[in-house]
Design a protein around this motif. Structure first.
Motif, short mmCIF file in Angstrom:
data_model
loop_
_atom_site.label_atom_id
_atom_site.label_comp_id
_atom_site.label_asym_id
_atom_site.label_seq_id
_atom_site.Cartn_x
_atom_site.Cartn_y
_atom_site.Cartn_z
N SER A 432 -4.54 -35.86 11.64
CA SER A 432 -5.91 -34.99 12.22
C SER A 432 -6.94 -35.80 12.15
O SER A 432 -8.08 -35.97 13.12
CB SER A 432 -6.00 -33.73 11.95
OG SER A 432 -6.17 -33.85 10.19
N GLU A 433 -7.22 -36.66 11.05
CA GLU A 433 -8.39 -37.15 11.11
C GLU A 433 -8.62 -38.39 11.71
O GLU A 433 -9.66 -38.91 12.24
CB GLU A 433 -8.72 -37.61 9.32
CG GLU A 433 -8.81 -36.33 8.33
CD GLU A 433 -10.41 -35.68 8.49
OE1 GLU A 433 -11.22 -36.23 8.07
OE2 GLU A 433 -10.25 -34.67 9.35
N GLU A 435 -6.99 -38.94 14.59
CA GLU A 435 -6.91 -38.64 15.85
C GLU A 435 -8.49 -38.28 16.36
O GLU A 435 -8.73 -38.81 17.44
CB GLU A 435 -6.24 -37.57 16.36
CG GLU A 435 -4.63 -37.63 16.21
CD GLU A 435 -3.75 -36.44 16.26
OE1 GLU A 435 -2.75 -36.69 17.09
OE2 GLU A 435 -4.31 -35.47 16.15
N LYS A 436 -9.24 -37.71 15.43
CA LYS A 436 -10.68 -37.49 15.60
C LYS A 436 -11.47 -38.88 15.89
O LYS A 436 -12.39 -39.05 16.53
CB LYS A 436 -11.16 -36.56 14.50
CG LYS A 436 -10.79 -35.35 14.35
CD LYS A 436 -11.39 -34.62 12.95
CE LYS A 436 -11.11 -33.21 12.97
NZ LYS A 436 -11.68 -32.73 11.81
N ASP A 502 3.17 -35.98 9.58
CA ASP A 502 1.55 -35.82 9.86
C ASP A 502 0.65 -36.30 8.88
O ASP A 502 -0.71 -36.34 8.71
CB ASP A 502 1.33 -34.18 9.90
CG ASP A 502 2.09 -33.65 10.90
OD1 ASP A 502 2.38 -34.52 12.02
OD2 ASP A 502 2.56 -32.60 11.02
#
Length: 726
Positions: A432-433, A435-436, A502
């Protein structure tokens, strides 16, 4: 009565020429006059009768031997096992009610040898452990050649060279050979002219079918007292199969000679003008620090010495006095708790510039005094390096952060194996980090393409990347503005990626400055250095080994990996009981080193990954517990960075027969050469560092190692040292 009838029928089969009247159960024959022999102590043992019965049936009709036995067992309702009558001998400790609950056929007690003989009825399942001549089937050893047997067993050598052996000696060999594939044929080739050849053929099959236990060397072998052997020939071979020395160690040299040669290598490399990595491999405790300290007192040009720990750095600088300066590290600054937590958090997230700024701001707020001087020393490093007035003593971590310009004009000596530290530089960050950061345009170019492909694939995968962003630096404010709190700056320097659950795991490769570097350590691995620094010239000097003054005793039965220790702990009702047992074996131990999780039980702060350079255990008896495997992901991340293939069986970790340091042994490792080199180098380096804390080379102490990775100069103990407690 029924037992007597069965036995008489067997005797009739053995002696068909006997008078029919002899086989009435109620009839008794008295000795009378003219006795040939009188022995009132002679005992009748039913197992010998059973054996003789089988032999008679087989000899009378070899082609229908099994069928005739089957008919006999069906007629008399007896159990067959492996095609022969099932019989067992138990010790007197067995309770009769336990036997009676098993529908046994016939029981005979033998007070002479405190045993009970049992002949089983059909369909009976034995629940008891046999205590006689039979045992559970054991693993058959393969690829055992007579030449190898002769090299480790004098009795085998006599046998294969056709020396006339006694029946007992041949029986001893047969009971061992039957558990080695291919040895039956060899055995019968040797005894083919034996007058009892046919009986040997029957005996071999009978003993095999009855699962006779292996014969121990002390019972029949006349060499038992002078031969270095385990319980039996089989166990000796199996022990050697576990760990076998395949070549003799090089002759040891006196310590003074080894030290002199190390000194010569050091002087030679310091004089050299080559821009190479010079590797001087010398044993722990030989005197590496003494050698380069002597050099620093004599040499005119400035030298940078890099050491693994702050403690070693300060000790060396103190010994050198005014001619050297110790570079103060962040950990040596006395910070307020709030500042300390802030700096640690910034370093953890890759914001080393912001961390440095926070320290500068705090230093500016201090008035002159001892505390301010510490911060000034820390911040004044660039000026000290530029002046080149003294030798510089620093840690590995500090050295790896110096620029080429700052190193200009210095000779560099690295104490201990810096590559070992460099290879452990693996990190992770949530997807998630990442992708940001991609969506915010922070990660670009080839790295962005590789990361997007890896995430979209969604499979556990390793990839090497060509990264043009490795010199980039993203400020904290820029990341805070888009809500990113992972270590993006380290990710920008990654050389290999791994997608799993992930999470992106990554390896951050570091390089040594492109100049002459001298490294001195006991754990240097020439192959590993040449593989990692493939585009650099590496010159390797191996100082001849001196023999330990102390003793290194290693128990190899169990791997003592993290999982192994946990499993043994479960069997022993807790790891504490296991550790207590190991302390009993390691007689006189004064310290213990293992995985960090066991620091409390071992009452220590030293563990794998945290032992390099410490001298506080010099001359003390020690105990090393464990084989320090790293995670498989670490090995494969480094491996893919070094261009090794991760496909196929070769990249799968499993039990393999390998050769290392003059030993051949089984180990959980890879077939792929680079992966295997990485793994074995890192395990061996950690173990050797731990062993070196006692300084066995010059100290008359003992270090006990519990690991299945064989260490140099170790006295190997392969027996099951936990047998009595498991």
């Amino acid at each position: 009565m029924e037992t007597a009838k069965i036995f008489l029928i067997m005797l009739k089969e053995i002696f068909p020429e006997a008078d029919e009247h002899c086989f009435e159960v109620a009839r008794m024959f008295l000795g009378g006059k003219g006795l040939i022999e009188k022995n009132m102590g002679t005992a009748f043992f039913a197992e010998k009768l059973i054996y003789a019965f089988h032999y008679a049936v087989q000899k009378r009709d070899p082609n229908n031997y099994k069928r005739n036995l089957r008919r006999f067992s069906e007629k008399h309702h007896l159990e067959l096992e492996n095609g022969i009558l099932k019989a067992r001998t138990y010790g007197f400790g067995v309770k009769m009610e336990e036997l009676l609950g098993m529908d046994i056929g016939y029981v005979i007690s033998y007070p002479q040898n405190s045993s009970i003989f049992v002949l089983y009825k059909a369909n009976t399942k034995s629940r008891l452990e046999h205590q006689g001549d039979r045992c559970e089937k054991i693993k058959v050893l393969e690829k055992i050649k007579p030449e190898r047997l002769c090299s480790i067993c004098k009795l085998c050598k006599d046998f294969f060279e056709s020396r006339d052996l006694s029946h007992g000696e041949k029986l001893h060999l047969a009971l061992n050979f039957m558990h080695m594939k291919g040895l039956k044929e060899k055995f019968f080739q040797v005894i083919q002219n034996d007058e009892h050849y046919e009986k040997w053929c029957f005996d071999w099959n009978y003993m095999r079918d009855q699962n006779y236990k292996i014969s121990g060397c002390n019972k029949y072998c006349l060499y038992a007292e002078v031969c270095d052997h385990a319980y039996s020939i089989y166990h000796t071979i199996r022990q050697q199969r576990a760990i076998r020395r395949i070549c003799q160690e090089q002759p040891f040299v006196p310590i003074d000679e080894a030290y002199r040669q190390m000194n010569d290598y050091l002087a030679q490399t310091v004089r050299s003008q080559e821009k190479a990595i010079f590797l001087i491999k010398a044993q722990t405790g030989l005197g590496k620090s003494s050698a380069y300290k002597k050099l620093l007192r004599e040499i005119q040009s400035p030298v940078i010495v890099a050491l693994p720990t702050i403690q070693m750095k300060n000790e060396i600088a103190e010994d050198l006095g005014e001619i050297a300066v110790a570079v103060r590290s962040v950990k040596e600054l006395y910070m307020p708790k709030e500042l300390e937590e802030q700096v640690e958090a910034l370093y953890a997230e890759g914001f080393y510039k912001e961390a440095k700024r926070a320290i500068v701001e705090y230093a500016d707020s201090l008035e002159c005094g001892i505390e301010r001087s510490r911060y000034d020393e820390y911040l004044d490093l660039p000026n000290v390096l530029e002046k080149k007035e003294k030798h510089i003593i620093m840690t590995h971590a500090q050295f790896l952060n110096l620029s080429e310009l700052q190193l200009s004009g210095y000779t560099v000596i690295i104490d201990e194996d810096i590559l070992f530290t460099m290879l452990r530089n693996t990190k992770s960050i949530p997807v998630s980090e990442v992708e940001k950061a991609i969506n915010a345009g922070i990660i670009q170019g080839k790295l962005r393409t590789q990361l997007e492909s890896l995430i979209q694939t969604g499979k556990e995968e390793y990839r090497k990347i060509e990264n043009e962003m490795e010199n980039s630096y993203i400020k904290k404010k820029q990341l805070d503005d888009v809500g990113i709190y992972g270590d993006i700056n380290e990710l920008l320097c990654a050389g290999a990626l791994h997608y799993i659950n992930d999470t992106i795991e990554f390896f951050v490769p570091q390089q040594l400055p492109d100049r002459k570097i001298i490294i001195m350590s006991a754990t240097l691995d020439e192959e590993m250095y040449r593989t990692y620094f493939y585009d650099r010239k590496c010159v390797f000097y191996d100082v001849p080994a001196a023999q330990y003054q102390g003793k290194l005793i290693q128990y190899t039965k169990y791997s003592m990996s993290r999982m192994c220790i946990q499993e043994l702990g479960q069997k022993m009702d807790g790891v504490n009981r296991l550790l207590d047992r190991l302390k009993e074996i390691a007689e006189g131990e004064e310290y213990g080193i293992s995985f960090k999780i066991y620091d409390r039980q071992l009452e220590t702060s030293f563990h794998f990954g945290n032992t390099a350079g410490t001298n506080q255990f010099t001359g003390k008896n020690g105990m090393i517990i464990g084989t320090p495997h790293l995670s498989e992901n670490t090995y494969k991340l480094i491996g893919v960075y070094l261009n090794c293939s991760l496909s196929g069986d070769a990249a799968t970790i499993k039990r393999r027969r390998i050769q290392r340091n003059g030993f051949e042994f089984y180990f959980m490792t890879y077939g792929e050469p680079v992966l295997k080199t990485i793994q074995l180098y890192m395990i061996e380096s950690e173990l050797e560092q731990c062993i070196g804390r006692t300084r066995l080379l010059r100290e008359n102490a003992v270090v006990y190692v519990f690991s299945n990775y064989p260490c140099k100069q170790a006295e190997l103990k392969t027996e099951n040292y936990l047998e009595k407690v498991l």
